[in-house]
Scaffold this motif. Structure first.
Motif, PDB file in Angstrom:
ATOM      1  N   PRO A 205     -24.900  10.731  16.123  1.00  0.00           N
ATOM      2  CA  PRO A 205     -25.792  10.036  17.083  1.00  0.00           C
ATOM      3  C   PRO A 205     -26.279   8.762  16.475  1.00  0.00           C
ATOM      4  CG  PRO A 205     -26.974  11.586  16.422  1.00  0.00           C
ATOM      5  CD  PRO A 205     -25.649  11.918  15.678  1.00  0.00           C
ATOM      6  N   ALA A 206     -26.694   7.740  17.523  1.00  0.00           N
ATOM      7  CA  ALA A 206     -27.135   6.394  16.945  1.00  0.00           C
ATOM      8  C   ALA A 206     -28.541   6.683  16.758  1.00  0.00           C
ATOM      9  CB  ALA A 206     -27.008   5.628  18.266  1.00  0.00           C
ATOM     10  N   THR A 207     -28.787   7.067  15.117  1.00  0.00           N
ATOM     11  CA  THR A 207     -30.054   7.263  14.844  1.00  0.00           C
ATOM     12  C   THR A 207     -30.175   6.923  13.481  1.00  0.00           C
ATOM     13  OG1 THR A 207     -31.473   9.268  14.718  1.00  0.00           O
ATOM     14  CG2 THR A 207     -29.231   9.538  14.221  1.00  0.00           C
ATOM     15  N   ASN A 208     -31.212   7.242  12.807  1.00  0.00           N
ATOM     16  CA  ASN A 208     -31.529   7.020  11.292  1.00  0.00           C
ATOM     17  C   ASN A 208     -30.845   8.310  10.491  1.00  0.00           C
ATOM     18  OD1 ASN A 208     -32.911   4.714  11.447  1.00  0.00           O
ATOM     19  ND2 ASN A 208     -34.704   6.013  11.706  1.00  0.00           N
ATOM     20  N   LEU A 209     -30.288   8.040   9.575  1.00  0.00           N
ATOM     21  CA  LEU A 209     -29.407   9.020   8.735  1.00  0.00           C
ATOM     22  C   LEU A 209     -30.308   9.394   7.447  1.00  0.00           C
ATOM     23  CD1 LEU A 209     -25.940   7.904   8.686  1.00  0.00           C
ATOM     24  CD2 LEU A 209     -26.963   9.271  10.187  1.00  0.00           C
ATOM     25  N   HIS A 210     -30.257  10.586   7.186  1.00  0.00           N
ATOM     26  CA  HIS A 210     -30.792  11.041   5.718  1.00  0.00           C
ATOM     27  C   HIS A 210     -29.634  11.728   5.081  1.00  0.00           C
ATOM     28  CE1 HIS A 210     -33.897  13.832   3.419  1.00  0.00           C
ATOM     29  NE2 HIS A 210     -33.516  12.793   2.775  1.00  0.00           N
TER      30      HIS A 210
ATOM     31  N   PRO B 116     -29.255  11.576 -11.064  1.00  0.00           N
ATOM     32  CA  PRO B 116     -30.273  11.778 -10.503  1.00  0.00           C
ATOM     33  C   PRO B 116     -30.071  12.341  -8.929  1.00  0.00           C
ATOM     34  CG  PRO B 116     -30.128   9.594 -10.610  1.00  0.00           C
ATOM     35  CD  PRO B 116     -29.197   9.884 -11.187  1.00  0.00           C
ATOM     36  N   PRO B 117     -30.955  13.301  -8.627  1.00  0.00           N
ATOM     37  CA  PRO B 117     -30.692  13.610  -7.170  1.00  0.00           C
ATOM     38  C   PRO B 117     -30.972  12.480  -6.333  1.00  0.00           C
ATOM     39  CG  PRO B 117     -32.222  15.306  -8.247  1.00  0.00           C
ATOM     40  CD  PRO B 117     -31.873  14.099  -9.302  1.00  0.00           C
ATOM     41  N   LEU B 118     -29.935  12.243  -5.443  1.00  0.00           N
ATOM     42  CA  LEU B 118     -30.159  10.909  -4.563  1.00  0.00           C
ATOM     43  C   LEU B 118     -30.710  11.243  -3.292  1.00  0.00           C
ATOM     44  CD1 LEU B 118     -29.293   8.175  -3.610  1.00  0.00           C
ATOM     45  CD2 LEU B 118     -26.940   9.214  -2.900  1.00  0.00           C
ATOM     46  N   GLN B 119     -31.331  10.549  -2.770  1.00  0.00           N
ATOM     47  CA  GLN B 119     -31.744  10.535  -1.094  1.00  0.00           C
ATOM     48  C   GLN B 119     -31.632   9.092  -0.733  1.00  0.00           C
ATOM     49  OE1 GLN B 119     -34.714  13.630   0.403  1.00  0.00           O
ATOM     50  NE2 GLN B 119     -36.034  12.201  -0.817  1.00  0.00           N
ATOM     51  N   ALA B 120     -30.953   8.951   0.282  1.00  0.00           N
ATOM     52  CA  ALA B 120     -30.707   7.860   1.143  1.00  0.00           C
ATOM     53  C   ALA B 120     -31.118   7.724   2.448  1.00  0.00           C
ATOM     54  CB  ALA B 120     -29.211   7.334   0.867  1.00  0.00           C
TER      55      ALA B 120
ATOM     56  N   PRO C 280     -44.261   3.947   4.057  1.00  0.00           N
ATOM     57  CA  PRO C 280     -44.442   2.463   3.483  1.00  0.00           C
ATOM     58  C   PRO C 280     -45.001   1.509   4.673  1.00  0.00           C
ATOM     59  CG  PRO C 280     -42.419   2.698   4.451  1.00  0.00           C
ATOM     60  CD  PRO C 280     -42.963   4.025   4.616  1.00  0.00           C
ATOM     61  N   SER C 281     -45.904   0.555   4.160  1.00  0.00           N
ATOM     62  CA  SER C 281     -46.261  -0.714   5.061  1.00  0.00           C
ATOM     63  C   SER C 281     -45.943  -1.760   4.574  1.00  0.00           C
ATOM     64  CB  SER C 281     -47.915  -0.508   5.243  1.00  0.00           C
ATOM     65  OG  SER C 281     -48.344  -0.675   3.880  1.00  0.00           O
ATOM     66  N   PHE C 282     -45.800  -2.844   5.459  1.00  0.00           N
ATOM     67  CA  PHE C 282     -45.300  -4.149   5.258  1.00  0.00           C
ATOM     68  C   PHE C 282     -46.187  -5.236   5.764  1.00  0.00           C
ATOM     69  CE2 PHE C 282     -42.116  -1.224   5.881  1.00  0.00           C
ATOM     70  CZ  PHE C 282     -41.088  -1.177   4.889  1.00  0.00           C
ATOM     71  N   SER C 283     -46.376  -6.196   4.934  1.00  0.00           N
ATOM     72  CA  SER C 283     -47.174  -7.393   5.538  1.00  0.00           C
ATOM     73  C   SER C 283     -46.540  -8.459   5.199  1.00  0.00           C
ATOM     74  CB  SER C 283     -48.663  -7.390   4.678  1.00  0.00           C
ATOM     75  OG  SER C 283     -49.282  -8.616   4.875  1.00  0.00           O
ATOM     76  N   VAL C 284     -46.212  -9.208   6.529  1.00  0.00           N
ATOM     77  CA  VAL C 284     -45.235 -10.393   6.684  1.00  0.00           C
ATOM     78  C   VAL C 284     -46.205 -11.611   7.096  1.00  0.00           C
ATOM     79  CG1 VAL C 284     -42.930 -11.298   7.770  1.00  0.00           C
ATOM     80  CG2 VAL C 284     -43.551  -8.785   7.534  1.00  0.00           C
TER      81      VAL C 284
ATOM     82  N   SER D 117     -41.912   7.458   7.844  1.00  0.00           N
ATOM     83  CA  SER D 117     -42.254   8.490   6.499  1.00  0.00           C
ATOM     84  C   SER D 117     -40.999   9.008   6.238  1.00  0.00           C
ATOM     85  CB  SER D 117     -43.388   9.360   6.864  1.00  0.00           C
ATOM     86  OG  SER D 117     -42.984  10.313   8.149  1.00  0.00           O
ATOM     87  N   PHE D 118     -41.195   9.378   4.689  1.00  0.00           N
ATOM     88  CA  PHE D 118     -39.900   9.875   4.094  1.00  0.00           C
ATOM     89  C   PHE D 118     -40.289  10.895   3.245  1.00  0.00           C
ATOM     90  CE2 PHE D 118     -40.522   5.984   2.338  1.00  0.00           C
ATOM     91  CZ  PHE D 118     -40.523   6.231   1.049  1.00  0.00           C
ATOM     92  N   ASP D 119     -39.585  11.792   2.777  1.00  0.00           N
ATOM     93  CA  ASP D 119     -40.065  12.646   1.638  1.00  0.00           C
ATOM     94  C   ASP D 119     -39.455  12.042   0.282  1.00  0.00           C
ATOM     95  OD1 ASP D 119     -40.856  15.151   0.371  1.00  0.00           O
ATOM     96  OD2 ASP D 119     -38.815  15.893   0.507  1.00  0.00           O
ATOM     97  N   ALA D 120     -40.484  12.244  -0.749  1.00  0.00           N
ATOM     98  CA  ALA D 120     -40.152  11.704  -2.097  1.00  0.00           C
ATOM     99  C   ALA D 120     -40.329  12.846  -3.041  1.00  0.00           C
ATOM    100  CB  ALA D 120     -40.975  10.520  -2.349  1.00  0.00           C
ATOM    101  N   PRO D 121     -39.393  13.724  -3.176  1.00  0.00           N
ATOM    102  CA  PRO D 121     -39.434  14.890  -4.015  1.00  0.00           C
ATOM    103  C   PRO D 121     -39.596  14.602  -5.676  1.00  0.00           C
ATOM    104  CG  PRO D 121     -37.478  15.259  -2.798  1.00  0.00           C
ATOM    105  CD  PRO D 121     -37.979  13.623  -2.605  1.00  0.00           C
TER     106      PRO D 121
END
Length: 252
Positions: A93-98, A107-111, A218-222, A234-238
């Protein structure tokens, strides 16, 4: 002094439509077959709700050799790379992919990818353990196996047929502790310098080293104040993992 590979990405992502400015062979760059305008839940652009298919290609960051016959998961579904290091994701589906993968000697990869309106390919280059050891030794950085590495790239938002571009002077922050941040720097012999604000004329990417494991936001200042929330909130960072993400900012 020989030029080391850019630390961003330690995972190379080729994920956007059009062509980004100031690209490098190991940089986050764009792919003419892929349109990564994402915000699929809020954008009303054509085909935003349609299922899509795509090929994800995995290779060694330094040698570009295919990472073949290796199990991976995409949003929890099981796949195995073929002899060319590819998996074909069908009916996404048109969504974000993990994406998760743990190749031998890597190393173990997460994208965490932004995925919508895609009917093409995305490429992921993974650094080997030997590559990481060489880079950390050259930089005098000790990689803590109990912590994580997070690689974030930020782009101008691409329209359905638009072009994604690197963004200058964007400060990227995390809500958790880390040891050092490195920003891509085209003027550095190593390809990056300490800092978390993207530089003029360089890739708009930051590497966070030895990040406290857990849930990260994460946060972004532009400078022009636009939001950069097209991506994973948000995301998991094992511990011990190498996590790469791309975000897009709304165009002013």
């Amino acid at each position: 002094m020989s030029r080391l590979p850019y630390l961003l990405p330690l995972i190379t992502l080729v994920a956007c439509s059009g062509s980004a400015k100031d690209t490098d062979s190991n940089a986050v760059e764009t792919d003419s077959e892929t349109d990564a305008d994402t915000d699929a839940d809020t954008d009303t652009d054509t085909d935003a709700d349609a299922d899509t298919s795509m090929t994800v290609a995995f290779s060694d960051l330094a040698t570009h050799a295919a990472i073949a016959n290796t199990p991976a998961t995409v949003n929890g579904a099981a796949y195995t790379t073929d002899a060319n290091g590819d998996i074909v994701v069908v009916g996404v589906p048109a969504t974000n992919l993990h994406i998760r993968m743990a190749p031998e000697n890597y190393p173990p990869l997460q994208a965490y990818l932004i995925q919508a309106w895609t009917n093409g390919s995305q490429k992921i280059g993974i650094p080997s353990n030997a590559t990481l050891a060489g880079l950390s030794g050259a930089l005098g950085i000790t990689l803590d196996p109990g912590k994580s590495m997070v690689v974030i790239g930020v782009f101008d938002r691409a329209g359905h047929t638009g072009v994604s571009e690197f963004l200058e002077e964007v400060t990227i922050s995390l809500n958790v502790a880390y040891d050092v941040a490195l920003v891509s720097d085209s003027n550095s012999p190593y390809g990056f310098t300490p800092g978390n604000t993207t530089l003029v004329g360089s890739m708009s990417s930051v590497v966070f080293v030895n990040v406290d494991p857990g849930t990260v936001s994460p946060s972004f200042s532009v400078p022009d104040g636009r939001p950069c929330d097209i991506g994973w909130p948000s995301f998991d960072a094992p511990a011990g993992a190498y996590t790469a993400l791309i975000y897009h900012c709304e165009r002013p």
